[in-house]
Scaffold this active site. Sequence first.
Site, PDB file in Angstrom:
ATOM      1  N   GLN A 230       1.482   1.857 -12.103  1.00 51.71           N
ATOM      2  CA  GLN A 230       0.588   1.361 -11.062  1.00 51.71           C
ATOM      3  C   GLN A 230      -0.847   1.284 -11.593  1.00 51.71           C
ATOM      4  O   GLN A 230      -1.352   2.227 -12.194  1.00 51.71           O
ATOM      5  CB  GLN A 230       0.654   2.288  -9.825  1.00 51.71           C
TER       6      GLN A 230
ATOM      7  N   LYS B 123       6.479   0.834  -2.063  1.00 59.43           N
ATOM      8  CA  LYS B 123       7.466   0.383  -3.056  1.00 59.43           C
ATOM      9  C   LYS B 123       8.677   1.317  -3.053  1.00 59.43           C
ATOM     10  O   LYS B 123       9.824   0.863  -3.109  1.00 59.43           O
ATOM     11  CB  LYS B 123       6.817   0.331  -4.451  1.00 59.43           C
TER      12      LYS B 123
ATOM     13  N   ASP C 224       7.025  -5.593 -13.847  1.00 59.07           N
ATOM     14  CA  ASP C 224       5.780  -6.223 -13.409  1.00 59.07           C
ATOM     15  C   ASP C 224       5.516  -7.518 -14.166  1.00 59.07           C
ATOM     16  O   ASP C 224       4.680  -8.325 -13.737  1.00 59.07           O
ATOM     17  CB  ASP C 224       4.594  -5.277 -13.671  1.00 59.07           C
TER      18      ASP C 224
HETATM   19  N1  GUN Z   1      -2.040  -2.806  -8.726  1.00 60.00           N
HETATM   20  C1  GUN Z   1      -2.264  -3.819  -7.858  1.00 60.00           C
HETATM   21  N2  GUN Z   1      -1.239  -4.700  -7.868  1.00 60.00           N
HETATM   22  C2  GUN Z   1      -0.353  -4.237  -8.770  1.00 60.00           C
HETATM   23  C3  GUN Z   1       0.903  -4.724  -9.237  1.00 60.00           C
HETATM   24  O1  GUN Z   1       1.416  -5.772  -8.823  1.00 60.00           O
HETATM   25  N3  GUN Z   1       1.513  -3.954 -10.174  1.00 60.00           N
HETATM   26  C4  GUN Z   1       0.959  -2.806 -10.649  1.00 60.00           C
HETATM   27  N4  GUN Z   1       1.621  -2.125 -11.585  1.00 60.00           N
HETATM   28  N5  GUN Z   1      -0.200  -2.337 -10.248  1.00 60.00           N
HETATM   29  C5  GUN Z   1      -0.861  -3.052  -9.310  1.00 60.00           C
END
Ligand code: GUN
Length: 307
Positions: free
Chosen positions: A96, A52, A119
Amino acid sequence: MARVLDGAAVAAELRARVAVRAQELVAKGVSPRLEVILVGEDPASRVYVGAKARACQEVGVRSTTHALPATTSGDELAALIAALNADSDVDGILLQLPLPAPLDGRRFLDLIDPSKDVDGFHPFNVGLLQQGRPAFVPCTPGGVMELLDASGVALAGAQAVVVGRSEIVGKPMAALLLHRHATVTVCHSRTRDLPAVCRQADVLVAAVGKPALIGGDYIKPGAVVIDVGVNRVEDPQLVARLFPGDPARAAQLAKRGYTLVGDVDFAAAGAVAGAITPVPGGIGPLTIAGLLLNTVRAACRRRDLPC
Ligand code: GUN
């Protein structure tokens, strides 16, 4: 063999569009900024967060990763989120998941300012999505919709089956498909005769986290199969069964100790389906592109600029 849907190519186009928009904003004196919070040492989360951060850099979005130890207290995490909420220079905040025990992800997601919730996991944004007026579409299901649209998949009136009812993928995926007039069934661990329900699907989305669960007998001939699963498989026998005569997979397993396998048995399902996404190279790149898009949108919305 089914048509293989190239998620990486669609993601590259989306990222290019986001990069142009980011440049336009920078020319107006607005430089989109994403703050990523990573708590603990989960190896997969570290890989995702690294990807990311790199993607942000490539499209001209500023980003900082706050890597906190697994021993971080709830009060410390809450204080960081409060500081990022209060910082007017921050456009997006991503926590995350999963968080290490005993931290409860939901409690901390609830603390994120909904206008910075890139998100789309805050209850305010979940509610907007359910009503069909999303502010931030969760990145993975949003990416799936981008791929379905780019691939010309007709959704109105189609039977869509989503396997998995997570807050991150299954539930928002079902809402997005419903808003596009698909007839949506959501399956889960208590679903009776899962293969029979899946065989009804014109569009099947697998998001359960069970390697190669979905075999050829789950697929209606010609169906579109979207594999959201990303599972680390270390068992050489399973890898040999799933990828017979694939020296690259065997070499990867020998080198890393694991290989990434989706929720779908690609060879078996691909022999029946009309179109299918691979793992890796399917939905993963679209998830990251969706995050970039949401961050740039947050930067616009917070300043009342058109997105
Ligand atoms: N863990 C797995 N997929 C995601 C996601 O799309 N966003 C976040 N914040 N954590 C994750």
